[in-house]
Scaffold this active site. Structure first.
Site, short mmCIF file in Angstrom:
data_model
loop_
_atom_site.label_atom_id
_atom_site.label_comp_id
_atom_site.label_asym_id
_atom_site.label_seq_id
_atom_site.Cartn_x
_atom_site.Cartn_y
_atom_site.Cartn_z
CB SER A 184 1.44 7.08 0.35
OG SER A 184 1.48 5.86 -0.38
N GLY A 243 -6.71 3.43 1.23
CA GLY A 243 -5.68 2.43 1.07
C GLY A 243 -4.31 3.04 0.85
CB CYS A 244 -2.22 3.18 -2.16
SG CYS A 244 -2.30 1.40 -2.49
CB VAL A 245 -4.35 8.10 -0.71
CG1 VAL A 245 -4.32 9.50 -0.11
CG2 VAL A 245 -4.38 8.17 -2.23
CB ALA A 289 -0.95 -0.01 1.20
#
Length: 213
Positions: free
Chosen positions: A158, A153-155, A124
């Site tokens: 990160s 998720g990935c946002v 992720a």
């Protein structure tokens, strides 16, 4: 816990959450996983984020015009997901990102240029198992304008790793998307309370037009 007489936002602020970090002096644009898997109605991960993709396109053009760094991420697995571990096993739709699958490709209007960094990841966070933090440091960046999918998720992952690596996370709320608006908003609220500053595309554009960095 918030009472009937106190809003959720007021309750969090009273407890000390929701501070601001500012814009920083040297931004980079991070475009997370903006690919056909989320934009093609025939893909299992289709999220209906065409409007958000348009905002990402505006920011991409503005950062290029300003000469500021642009970093893209893409997800890619060996066929069968041997490098995806339990994440690949948990989310069957990640098969969209097996090497060679066109769902993993960026739409034409968001294609990376030859001189732009593309971070290939399997998990992720854009930082996990990649050189992103070192790249940002080498570029002299102190803040990261975060766009892409998915907010939950990935946002989110990160953005969390952005602050943990010592960079200011600026999550562009109208240039990030998710499968459901309520999930999108809930994660933005939590990010704003604890881990990132929320900004809009227009705010970033105005800042760049005024000579940011």
């Amino acid at each position: 816990m918030a009472t009937k007489d106190v809003s959720l936002d007021q309750d969090y602020r009273k407890a000390g959450f929701g501070g601001t970090l500012g814009f920083g002096a040297a931004p980079a644009l991070l475009i997370i996983d903006m690919c056909m898997a989320y934009l093609d109605p025939g893909a299992p991960l289709y999220a209906g984020i065409e409007a958000e993709a348009g905002q990402v396109g505006r920011l991409l053009s503005a950062f290029r015009d300003a000469g500021r760094p642009v970093i893209h991420t893409r997800v890619e697995y060996v066929p069968g997901g041997a490098d995806g571990g339990l994440f690949y096993k948990k989310v069957s739709a990640l098969k969209c990102f097996d090497r060679g699958n066109p769902f993993a490709d960026s739409p034409p209007e968001l294609q990376p240029q030859a001189d732009e960094v593309v971070v290939t990841k399997q998990y992720a966070s854009a930082y996990f198992g990649t050189s992103l933090a070192s790249t940002l440091s080498a570029l002299g960046c102190d803040s990261v304008v975060i766009t892409g999918v998915s907010t939950s998720g990935c946002v989110r992952a990160s953005a969390l790793d952005t602050i943990q690596n010592g960079f200011i996370p600026l999550v562009v709320e109208d240039a990030c998307g998710d499968r459901d608006e309520s999930v999108h908003k809930a994660n933005l609220f939590d990010l704003s309370a604890k881990y990132a500053d929320l900004v809009t595309t227009d705010q970033v554009m105005e800042r760049l037009a005024a000579g940011w960095a």
